[in-house]
Design a protein around this motif. Sequence first.
Motif, short mmCIF file in Angstrom:
data_model
loop_
_atom_site.label_atom_id
_atom_site.label_comp_id
_atom_site.label_asym_id
_atom_site.label_seq_id
_atom_site.Cartn_x
_atom_site.Cartn_y
_atom_site.Cartn_z
N VAL A 124 0.84 -1.20 0.00
CA VAL A 124 0.00 0.00 0.00
C VAL A 124 0.87 1.25 0.00
O VAL A 124 1.88 1.32 0.72
CB VAL A 124 -0.91 0.03 1.25
CG1 VAL A 124 -1.66 1.35 1.37
CG2 VAL A 124 -1.90 -1.14 1.23
N LEU A 125 0.48 2.22 -0.82
CA LEU A 125 1.11 3.55 -0.80
C LEU A 125 0.03 4.55 -0.40
O LEU A 125 -1.08 4.50 -0.92
CB LEU A 125 1.64 3.92 -2.19
CG LEU A 125 2.66 2.97 -2.82
CD1 LEU A 125 2.95 3.42 -4.26
CD2 LEU A 125 3.95 2.95 -2.00
N MET A 126 0.37 5.44 0.51
CA MET A 126 -0.60 6.49 0.86
C MET A 126 0.06 7.85 0.79
O MET A 126 1.16 8.05 1.33
CB MET A 126 -1.16 6.28 2.27
CG MET A 126 -2.22 5.22 2.35
SD MET A 126 -2.99 5.26 3.98
CE MET A 126 -3.36 3.54 4.19
N LEU A 127 -0.64 8.78 0.16
CA LEU A 127 -0.18 10.15 0.08
C LEU A 127 -1.19 11.01 0.85
O LEU A 127 -2.37 11.04 0.48
CB LEU A 127 -0.10 10.57 -1.40
CG LEU A 127 0.74 11.78 -1.72
CD1 LEU A 127 2.19 11.60 -1.28
CD2 LEU A 127 0.68 12.07 -3.21
N ASN A 128 -0.73 11.64 1.90
CA ASN A 128 -1.61 12.45 2.73
C ASN A 128 -2.86 11.67 3.16
O ASN A 128 -3.99 12.13 3.03
CB ASN A 128 -2.01 13.74 2.00
CG ASN A 128 -0.78 14.50 1.54
OD1 ASN A 128 0.21 14.60 2.27
ND2 ASN A 128 -0.83 15.02 0.31
N SER A 129 -2.61 10.44 3.62
CA SER A 129 -3.66 9.57 4.15
C SER A 129 -4.67 9.06 3.12
O SER A 129 -5.72 8.55 3.49
CB SER A 129 -4.42 10.24 5.32
OG SER A 129 -3.55 10.38 6.42
N ARG A 130 -4.35 9.22 1.82
CA ARG A 130 -5.18 8.62 0.77
C ARG A 130 -4.32 7.66 -0.03
O ARG A 130 -3.14 7.93 -0.27
CB ARG A 130 -5.75 9.69 -0.18
CG ARG A 130 -6.63 10.75 0.46
CD ARG A 130 -7.92 10.18 1.03
NE ARG A 130 -8.66 9.37 0.07
CZ ARG A 130 -9.65 9.82 -0.72
NH1 ARG A 130 -10.01 11.09 -0.65
NH2 ARG A 130 -10.28 9.02 -1.55
N TYR B 189 4.14 11.01 2.67
CA TYR B 189 4.08 9.84 1.80
C TYR B 189 4.44 8.59 2.61
O TYR B 189 5.52 8.51 3.19
CB TYR B 189 5.05 10.06 0.63
CG TYR B 189 5.25 8.89 -0.30
CD1 TYR B 189 4.17 8.10 -0.70
CD2 TYR B 189 6.51 8.60 -0.83
CE1 TYR B 189 4.36 7.04 -1.57
CE2 TYR B 189 6.70 7.55 -1.70
CZ TYR B 189 5.62 6.77 -2.06
OH TYR B 189 5.81 5.71 -2.92
N ALA B 190 3.51 7.62 2.67
CA ALA B 190 3.71 6.42 3.49
C ALA B 190 3.79 5.17 2.61
O ALA B 190 2.98 5.01 1.70
CB ALA B 190 2.54 6.27 4.48
N ILE B 191 4.78 4.33 2.90
CA ILE B 191 5.02 3.12 2.09
C ILE B 191 4.92 1.88 2.98
O ILE B 191 5.66 1.74 3.96
CB ILE B 191 6.42 3.17 1.44
CG1 ILE B 191 6.61 4.49 0.67
CG2 ILE B 191 6.64 1.97 0.52
CD1 ILE B 191 8.03 4.74 0.19
N PHE B 192 3.99 1.00 2.64
CA PHE B 192 3.75 -0.22 3.44
C PHE B 192 4.02 -1.47 2.61
O PHE B 192 3.64 -1.51 1.44
CB PHE B 192 2.28 -0.29 3.88
CG PHE B 192 1.82 0.83 4.74
CD1 PHE B 192 1.83 0.70 6.13
CD2 PHE B 192 1.35 2.03 4.18
CE1 PHE B 192 1.38 1.73 6.94
CE2 PHE B 192 0.90 3.06 4.99
CZ PHE B 192 0.92 2.92 6.37
#
Lengths: 74, 575
Positions: free
Chosen positions: A45-51, A65-68
């Motif tokens: 999952v990639l999330m940019l500003n919680s989307r 930017y979050a990388i899971f």
Amino acid sequence: MKVQVKLFAFFREGRFIKDDKELPDGITAGQVVDDLNIKREEVGVLMLNSRHCKFETVLQEGDIYAIFPVIGGG
Amino acid sequence: MADKIFRVNMTDLSTSIEDVPADWAGHGGRGLTSNIVAAEVPPTCHPLGPKNKLVFAPGLLSGTTASNSGRISAGAKSPLTGTIKESNSGGTSAQRLAKIGCKALIIEGQPQDDSWYSISLKPGEVTISKEEELIGKGNFAVVEAAEKRFNGKVGVLSIGQAGEMQMTGANISVKDPDSHVRSLGRGGLGAVMGSKKIKFIALDAEGGKVDIADVEAFKAANKVFTKALVDHPVSQALGTYGSNVLVNIINEAGGLPTKNFSSGQFEGHEQISGETMHDLIVERGGKPKHGCHAGCVIQCSQIYNDLKGKYKTSGMEYESIWAMGADCTVDNLDQIAEMDSIMDDIGIDSIETAVAFGVAMEAGVLDFGDSGEMIRIMTEEIAKGTALGRVIGNGAGSVGRTYGVTRVPVVKNQAIPAYDPRSIKGIGITYATSTQGADHTMGYTIATEILGVGGTADPLSKEGMVELSRGLQIATAAIDSTGMCLFIAFAALDDGACLPALIDMLNARFGISLTAEDVTNLGMSILKTEHAFNKAAGFTNLDDRLPEFFETEPVPPHNAVWDFTGEEIDTFWNF
């Protein structure tokens, strides 16, 4: 431009939890993954500003930017 | 040996071992408990009266060598929700029941006096005994005593003080392979066991075994099935971080209910996360990987030690950690582990009770984040049955009604678990329409909405969410009948070999020829049976709704509200 990059689960090993990075304009989410030597097939999952976002998404100044990896639970 | 129905009547203290009626032969686990409750329990009865029945059933594959098949179902009319209830747990009891040759244990009636009892089962035998020594004791003492009286391998189903006092948050504890406990957590079934005056049930499977119709075909299918589970990356992450790996991702998505559902993100998320928990466990010589039953290849449980490296608790789930953590704004895993252990011993649902604490904090009974006071209330009020202890022990709805709180996160009076339905909308459909009150496990849309398993769906959009929840609720009802852990679903959603191998195992176990369509039909029929029970108990489509505050209070960071109309929700049942 400044972007905060966050890593989770085993992506943190040998890397970081959170890093305020100076990135070139126009860089995509996928390029950041590549630059971190994370295999794209390991990304869940990639999330940019919680989307949720995609490898092709272009990052902007001030983004978080979050990388899971592929994870689950419940 | 042929499977039998074991029946115990607590009114006249009689027992019987009966042939399995043809209608129930194809059922196991949830399908069987729900069909028995629907057939034998008057829907309008008082859940704590003599007409309710408590039913235990191992899954169809429990007791075999099938990986991850050790789940047990317990069913009854729920005293918490007033609906039909199936609660599901790991531990050793499903395997023991199956090896005893018990397809279902039905406990009915109610003693006429104040005496307490225990029940013991072994192959071909069921016995009721008077119990005095363990009354008033917690689950840990019960497990220890049962092992001394029987043997170390005995399976144990027991209630703590909460169940004895018939609190609607009470659960039934299930001994695990290390003599710790897992929980048939939701819906207050511990209160039903308490109403029948049964402190514990001992399951001695010595000399018993499960017959397999086609041993070679079974082994071959199990090999394919096991490989699908082991190879899936979600299984690997679960073995490392436990289900608590979800804290950070649900927080990032803005769906981690915080401070009694007033925000979707928790400042202290990192301190209670799966990553932090993994590091603490390793540092203190615990085990990050641990199975709740023999044959589990995912191993999402763990052994959590305290600061001194001494055993504190095991099997801490994301849901429990979220509820005590973010929802009550406690950012300390050691305090959470302490509470987890206390709730295991008292025998009370860690979701219901922690959400009840969140509502109590909203009411000003104690401060948000005050884990010391939570621990005091658990040990000095709930375990002792004071007035405050009973208010909290009866769940989130009870606290809300007592203190006049309007932000009470319940559906059908059961506490909403760890995903905010405003920012993750599909799970709201599951909460609203589940036959059991708010329960994420009934149709885990999070897999698709957040985790990208089994496809993707935008969690902030309503589009396709009713269909997503419906499909998953049907599949889940079927999986819950097999004795399989729900975590096989991640592999089943992504790996085309997984589900056919599961069906092959069912066919090889019983010498039958089920198809994928039969399994879907089984899931649909279970949901319809449960729904019919609820309707006959007085529930209507207007009960399939979320609390009003979800429609009127936007939740940060997305400032989303719950915006499904009643008509949209009601289309769930169009099948």
